[in-house]
Design a protein around this motif. Structure first.
Motif, PDB file in Angstrom:
ATOM      1  N   ARG A 170       0.843  -1.214   0.000  1.00  0.00           N
ATOM      2  CA  ARG A 170       0.000   0.000   0.000  1.00  0.00           C
ATOM      3  C   ARG A 170       0.872   1.255   0.000  1.00  0.00           C
ATOM      4  NH1 ARG A 170      -3.028   2.676   4.773  1.00  0.00           N
ATOM      5  NH2 ARG A 170      -4.365   4.109   3.670  1.00  0.00           N
ATOM      6  N   ARG A 171       1.927   1.259   0.817  1.00  0.00           N
ATOM      7  CA  ARG A 171       2.818   2.416   0.892  1.00  0.00           C
ATOM      8  C   ARG A 171       3.509   2.655  -0.447  1.00  0.00           C
ATOM      9  NH1 ARG A 171       7.859   2.623   1.352  1.00  0.00           N
ATOM     10  NH2 ARG A 171       8.171   0.496   2.045  1.00  0.00           N
ATOM     11  N   ILE A 172       3.993   1.587  -1.084  1.00  0.00           N
ATOM     12  CA  ILE A 172       4.659   1.715  -2.387  1.00  0.00           C
ATOM     13  C   ILE A 172       3.684   2.248  -3.439  1.00  0.00           C
ATOM     14  CG2 ILE A 172       5.665   0.375  -4.289  1.00  0.00           C
ATOM     15  CD1 ILE A 172       6.994  -1.369  -2.079  1.00  0.00           C
ATOM     16  N   ARG A 173       2.463   1.719  -3.441  1.00  0.00           N
ATOM     17  CA  ARG A 173       1.448   2.174  -4.398  1.00  0.00           C
ATOM     18  C   ARG A 173       1.129   3.654  -4.188  1.00  0.00           C
ATOM     19  NH1 ARG A 173      -2.896  -2.106  -4.496  1.00  0.00           N
ATOM     20  NH2 ARG A 173      -1.185  -3.411  -5.123  1.00  0.00           N
ATOM     21  N   TYR A 174       1.034   4.076  -2.927  1.00  0.00           N
ATOM     22  CA  TYR A 174       0.755   5.472  -2.603  1.00  0.00           C
ATOM     23  C   TYR A 174       1.898   6.369  -3.086  1.00  0.00           C
ATOM     24  CZ  TYR A 174       0.077   9.708   0.104  1.00  0.00           C
ATOM     25  OH  TYR A 174      -0.069  11.015   0.476  1.00  0.00           O
ATOM     26  N   GLN A 175       3.142   5.954  -2.850  1.00  0.00           N
ATOM     27  CA  GLN A 175       4.294   6.748  -3.289  1.00  0.00           C
ATOM     28  C   GLN A 175       4.320   6.858  -4.815  1.00  0.00           C
ATOM     29  OE1 GLN A 175       7.554   4.686  -1.456  1.00  0.00           O
ATOM     30  NE2 GLN A 175       7.485   5.942   0.388  1.00  0.00           N
ATOM     31  N   THR A 176       4.014   5.781  -5.508  1.00  0.00           N
ATOM     32  CA  THR A 176       4.000   5.786  -6.969  1.00  0.00           C
ATOM     33  C   THR A 176       2.928   6.749  -7.488  1.00  0.00           C
ATOM     34  OG1 THR A 176       4.755   3.499  -6.991  1.00  0.00           O
ATOM     35  CG2 THR A 176       3.762   4.322  -9.018  1.00  0.00           C
ATOM     36  N   MET A 177       1.739   6.700  -6.884  1.00  0.00           N
ATOM     37  CA  MET A 177       0.667   7.619  -7.302  1.00  0.00           C
ATOM     38  C   MET A 177       1.059   9.070  -7.020  1.00  0.00           C
ATOM     39  SD  MET A 177      -2.861   5.509  -6.345  1.00  0.00           S
ATOM     40  CE  MET A 177      -3.070   6.458  -4.903  1.00  0.00           C
ATOM     41  N   LYS A 178       1.700   9.304  -5.891  1.00  0.00           N
ATOM     42  CA  LYS A 178       2.134  10.655  -5.518  1.00  0.00           C
ATOM     43  C   LYS A 178       3.181  11.179  -6.511  1.00  0.00           C
ATOM     44  CE  LYS A 178       4.331  12.445  -1.495  1.00  0.00           C
ATOM     45  NZ  LYS A 178       4.650  12.256  -0.096  1.00  0.00           N
ATOM     46  N   GLN A 179       4.136  10.333  -6.891  1.00  0.00           N
ATOM     47  CA  GLN A 179       5.156  10.736  -7.857  1.00  0.00           C
ATOM     48  C   GLN A 179       4.541  11.015  -9.221  1.00  0.00           C
ATOM     49  OE1 GLN A 179       7.820   7.432  -7.599  1.00  0.00           O
ATOM     50  NE2 GLN A 179       8.927   8.247  -5.826  1.00  0.00           N
ATOM     51  N   SER A 180       3.603  10.197  -9.631  1.00  0.00           N
ATOM     52  CA  SER A 180       2.925  10.389 -10.912  1.00  0.00           C
ATOM     53  C   SER A 180       2.160  11.711 -10.922  1.00  0.00           C
ATOM     54  CB  SER A 180       1.977   9.221 -11.171  1.00  0.00           C
ATOM     55  OG  SER A 180       1.259   9.428 -12.352  1.00  0.00           O
ATOM     56  N   ALA A 181       1.481  12.010  -9.820  1.00  0.00           N
ATOM     57  CA  ALA A 181       0.746  13.277  -9.716  1.00  0.00           C
ATOM     58  C   ALA A 181       1.709  14.460  -9.759  1.00  0.00           C
ATOM     59  CB  ALA A 181      -0.069  13.300  -8.431  1.00  0.00           C
ATOM     60  N   ALA A 182       2.850  14.342  -9.097  1.00  0.00           N
ATOM     61  CA  ALA A 182       3.841  15.425  -9.103  1.00  0.00           C
ATOM     62  C   ALA A 182       4.370  15.673 -10.511  1.00  0.00           C
ATOM     63  CB  ALA A 182       4.989  15.094  -8.150  1.00  0.00           C
ATOM     64  N   ARG A 183       4.656  14.587 -11.248  1.00  0.00           N
ATOM     65  CA  ARG A 183       5.127  14.746 -12.634  1.00  0.00           C
ATOM     66  C   ARG A 183       4.066  15.421 -13.502  1.00  0.00           C
ATOM     67  NH1 ARG A 183       7.505   9.641 -11.624  1.00  0.00           N
ATOM     68  NH2 ARG A 183       5.693   8.561 -12.469  1.00  0.00           N
ATOM     69  N   SER A 184       2.823  15.045 -13.296  1.00  0.00           N
ATOM     70  CA  SER A 184       1.724  15.635 -14.059  1.00  0.00           C
ATOM     71  C   SER A 184       1.586  17.126 -13.760  1.00  0.00           C
ATOM     72  CB  SER A 184       0.416  14.904 -13.737  1.00  0.00           C
ATOM     73  OG  SER A 184      -0.664  15.519 -14.361  1.00  0.00           O
ATOM     74  N   ILE A 185       1.674  17.489 -12.485  1.00  0.00           N
ATOM     75  CA  ILE A 185       1.579  18.898 -12.090  1.00  0.00           C
ATOM     76  C   ILE A 185       2.752  19.684 -12.661  1.00  0.00           C
ATOM     77  CG2 ILE A 185       1.728  20.458 -10.100  1.00  0.00           C
ATOM     78  CD1 ILE A 185       0.118  18.273  -8.550  1.00  0.00           C
ATOM     79  N   TYR A 186       3.952  19.109 -12.599  1.00  0.00           N
ATOM     80  CA  TYR A 186       5.132  19.771 -13.134  1.00  0.00           C
ATOM     81  C   TYR A 186       4.973  20.001 -14.640  1.00  0.00           C
ATOM     82  CZ  TYR A 186       9.948  20.700 -14.467  1.00  0.00           C
ATOM     83  OH  TYR A 186      11.073  21.273 -14.985  1.00  0.00           O
TER      84      TYR A 186
END
Length: 173
Positions: A134-150
């Motif tokens: 769950r933690r790994i999945r959350y971190q992956t989603m967070k990184q993906s969202a950050a890339r999208s925002i950037y």
């Protein structure tokens, strides 16, 4: 006229706590503690469908409810992503999925869920392997969202440069 008492059947709403069994999920196992509010709506059907204890003349309903709940939980948890199992989910996917699954089983046995929230998830305890997934999945989603925002920010900045400086896209980049 009443000849004899065959069984005492309570018809008022009952609250039962469910816990104790670990369920397999794709990323490990979990233990779910829940409360279930129900009532017997059709005593004759309940009597015919649920085993009775002849010595006490009462339905052995708590064991039967636990069995139905466990079967429903096994079916539901294997279909939901780990994020939907967690107790902090605001959309309450687990409770609503359980409610849908349990209602038909209960109806066949003369039972009904009662109240606006008859299935209440009190706690979800993930094993270390599932918690890590769950933690790994959350971190992956967070990184993906950050890339999208950037990327969105970069695109907006280029559009602003083109508009403000009146240059073409190649120069603005």
């Amino acid at each position: 006229d009443l000849e004899r008492v065959v069984c005492k059947i309570p018809t008022q709403p009952q609250l039962v706590n469910m816990q104790g069994e670990r369920f397999n999920i794709p990323d490990g196992t979990c233990n779910i503690v829940a409360a279930l509010e129900y009532r017997i709506t059709k005593p004759q059907v309940a009597y015919e469908q649920i085993l009775t204890n002849a010595s006490t003349q009462q339905l052995n309903i708590s064991h039967h409810i636990q069995t139905l709940f466990t079967a429903a939980m096994r079916d539901v948890v294997k279909r939901l992503p780990i994020e939907a199992l967690c107790e902090d989910e605001e959309d309450n996917t687990l409770a609503s999925s359980l409610r849908k699954r349990i209602e038909s089983d209960f109806k066949q046995r003369g039972l009904a869920l009662v109240g606006d929230t008859p299935v209440r998830i009190q706690a979800v305890q993930l094993d270390p392997q599932a918690e890590n997934a769950r933690r790994i999945r959350y971190q992956t989603m967070k990184q993906s969202a950050a890339r999208s925002i950037y990327a969105r920010g970069e695109t907006d900045a280029i559009k602003t440069i083109i508009k403000e400086l009146d240059v073409d896209q190649a120069v603005a980049m």
